[in-house]
Design a protein around this motif. Structure first.
Motif, short mmCIF file in Angstrom:
data_model
loop_
_atom_site.label_atom_id
_atom_site.label_comp_id
_atom_site.label_asym_id
_atom_site.label_seq_id
_atom_site.Cartn_x
_atom_site.Cartn_y
_atom_site.Cartn_z
N SER A 72 0.81 -1.25 0.06
CA SER A 72 0.10 -0.07 -0.01
C SER A 72 0.90 1.21 0.23
CB SER A 72 -0.82 -0.02 1.45
OG SER A 72 -1.62 1.16 1.36
N GLN A 73 0.52 2.23 -0.77
CA GLN A 73 1.28 3.52 -0.77
C GLN A 73 0.78 4.43 0.60
OE1 GLN A 73 0.38 5.86 -4.27
NE2 GLN A 73 -0.02 3.85 -5.24
N ARG A 92 1.99 -14.16 9.60
CA ARG A 92 2.89 -13.15 9.68
C ARG A 92 2.56 -12.12 8.72
NH1 ARG A 92 9.52 -14.29 10.33
NH2 ARG A 92 9.97 -12.16 10.80
N VAL A 93 2.50 -11.04 9.15
CA VAL A 93 2.00 -9.75 8.34
C VAL A 93 3.31 -8.82 7.99
CG1 VAL A 93 0.51 -7.79 7.93
CG2 VAL A 93 -0.43 -10.04 9.03
N VAL A 94 3.46 -8.69 6.69
CA VAL A 94 4.70 -8.08 6.33
C VAL A 94 4.20 -6.82 5.57
CG1 VAL A 94 6.79 -7.62 5.03
CG2 VAL A 94 6.33 -9.61 6.52
N ALA A 95 4.25 -5.48 5.95
CA ALA A 95 3.64 -4.53 5.12
C ALA A 95 4.93 -3.62 4.21
CB ALA A 95 3.15 -3.47 6.05
N LEU A 96 4.57 -3.64 3.04
CA LEU A 96 5.44 -2.85 2.05
C LEU A 96 4.34 -1.33 2.16
CD1 LEU A 96 6.62 -5.34 1.35
CD2 LEU A 96 6.79 -4.80 -0.84
N VAL A 97 5.12 -0.48 2.55
CA VAL A 97 4.16 1.01 2.57
C VAL A 97 4.88 2.22 2.66
CG1 VAL A 97 4.13 0.92 5.28
CG2 VAL A 97 2.20 1.80 4.06
N ASN A 98 4.41 3.18 2.06
CA ASN A 98 5.35 4.47 1.78
C ASN A 98 4.94 5.30 2.98
OD1 ASN A 98 7.00 5.96 0.07
ND2 ASN A 98 5.36 7.30 -0.60
N GLU A 138 5.24 5.64 6.68
CA GLU A 138 5.64 4.95 7.58
C GLU A 138 5.10 4.90 9.16
OE1 GLU A 138 10.11 4.57 7.90
OE2 GLU A 138 10.12 5.57 5.90
N ASP A 139 4.26 5.96 9.39
CA ASP A 139 3.40 6.04 10.61
C ASP A 139 1.93 5.69 10.20
OD1 ASP A 139 2.65 8.27 8.91
OD2 ASP A 139 3.09 9.68 10.71
N SER A 140 1.78 5.03 9.25
CA SER A 140 0.35 4.68 8.85
C SER A 140 -0.29 3.68 9.77
CB SER A 140 0.33 4.25 7.33
OG SER A 140 1.00 3.00 7.15
N GLN A 159 1.64 0.34 11.63
CA GLN A 159 1.63 0.03 13.20
C GLN A 159 0.91 -1.25 13.15
OE1 GLN A 159 -0.77 3.42 14.80
NE2 GLN A 159 0.54 4.85 13.60
N LEU A 160 0.31 -1.93 12.36
CA LEU A 160 -0.39 -3.14 12.67
C LEU A 160 0.87 -4.25 12.01
CD1 LEU A 160 -2.91 -5.05 12.66
CD2 LEU A 160 -3.38 -4.24 10.49
N ALA A 161 1.30 -4.07 11.31
CA ALA A 161 2.33 -5.31 10.72
C ALA A 161 3.43 -5.71 11.64
CB ALA A 161 2.90 -4.71 9.52
#
Length: 341
Positions: A100-101, A121-127, A129-131, A135-137
């Motif tokens: 997600s962006q 296991r949740v891995v987030a690729l996100v732009n 960083e304080d989204s 915080q959930l991943a």
């Protein structure tokens, strides 16, 4: 009044992709290396991706990398299954990759929460960083693309592909692929200089077209088709160069436009053969890849090729949008963040 080609946000954001990715690789190296080592020691039974829009095209890229390089079945989750139907998924031990962006789309958050509760296991690729997603991943791989003001995603999409590539390289512990990471930013700079004016001029008056690719290159074809719709008001459909034969190719006749991306791997010959077949019917065909009429930068590894193709395409589509009277930064009816529930 429309901006000039080099004045658009899209042009300048896409042009920065090489430096964005170089910084991303450097910043994330130890984090990705640690995650990869843990995944080798505690391998997931399968991988699930969850994303929408351009990020879902990045998930297509992840599928081909993880399945061909790691032998791990990788499935795309339908966000509605968790957010609308609230169905429980059997995900114990799985790697759940959310791309997600913004990191705040409600449906992605609900699915990530459900996956975590189901033992994934949740891995987030996100732009951002304080989204909420970050915080959930369990683990966050920051894209580091910085603020992206054009509605059309460019540098954040390429940063997503780069993050997936870096994870795959270290997870597989592949020296050749790891070395290619170092060469990728320079190759992206070369790709930005590739002249795709022939494509831009050829599609000014077009109404429909197909974009085809295969393997990891399918992610590039999907992304290109979306950008034609989003920035140019031009109806385009992205297909696998194998899947297009199952019905859609009946539409391809004289003067029908086709953009083909020939991946420099085992799928390339088939895509080139398809392009030749369409050209023989009188279709207008543009081929990016070996033997094609659109120049491409030399890929330091075949898995890098989709990023280079998309980078060249972004410059061309920005110019095409303006030629067709559209501002690529402000597509009608669209917002930067789509809050699907």
């Amino acid at each position: 009044m429309l901006p000039s080609e080099t004045e658009t946000l899209m042009f300048n954001e896409a042009a920065s992709s090489a430096s964005v990715i170089a910084a991303q690789f450097d910043r994330n190296q130890e984090r990705v290396r640690a995650l990869a080592a843990d995944l080798r020691e505690n391998p997931p039974p399968f991988v699930v991706t969850c994303a929408r829009g351009s990020s879902d095209h990045a998930a297509t890229y992840a599928k081909y990398l993880f399945e061909t390089r790691l032998g791990l079945v990788t499935a795309s989750a339908s966000p509605s299954v968790g957010s609308v139907y609230e169905a429980r998924q059997k995900l114990q031990g799985a790697l759940y990759l959310v791309i997600s962006q913004s990191g705040k789309s409600p449906d992605l958050l609900r699915n990530a929460e459900a996956a975590k509760a189901a033992g994934a296991r949740v891995v987030a690729l996100v732009n951002v960083e304080d989204s909420p997603l970050a915080q959930l991943a369990d683990t966050v791989i920051p894209l580091g693309a910085g603020a992206e003001r054009s509605v059309a995603a460019t540098k954040s999409y390429l940063a997503s592909l780069a993050a997936i590539l870096q994870l795959c390289a270290y997870w597989r512990d592949d020296p050749t692929l790891i070395a290619a990471l170092d060469a990728l930013p320079a190759a992206l700079t070369q790709a930005w200089q590739c002249d795709w004016t022939a494509l831009t001029e050829g599609l000014v008056d077009a109404h429909n077209l197909f974009v085809v690719g295969r393997g990891p290159g399918l992610a590039a074809a999907q992304e290109a088709a979306l950008k034609f719709k989003e920035t140019c008001g031009l109806h385009a459909e992205g297909y696998s160069s194998a899947e297009v034969k199952h019905g859609p190719m009946a539409l391809v006749g004289k003067d029908f436009p086709v953009l083909a991306f020939a991946q420099p791997d085992e799928t390339g010959a088939g895509t080139r053969a398809l392009a030749d077949e369409f050209a023989a019917r009188g279709a207008r065909v543009w081929l990016a890849g070996e033997g094609g009429n659109l120049p491409v930068a030399v890929a330091p590894h075949p898995l890098c090729a989709p990023l280079l193709t998309v980078q060249s395409f972004y410059r061309a589509i920005n110019a095409l949008a303006l030629r067709r009277g559209h501002n690529p930064d402000l597509p009608p009816h669209l917002n930067k963040v789509t809050e699907t529930v």
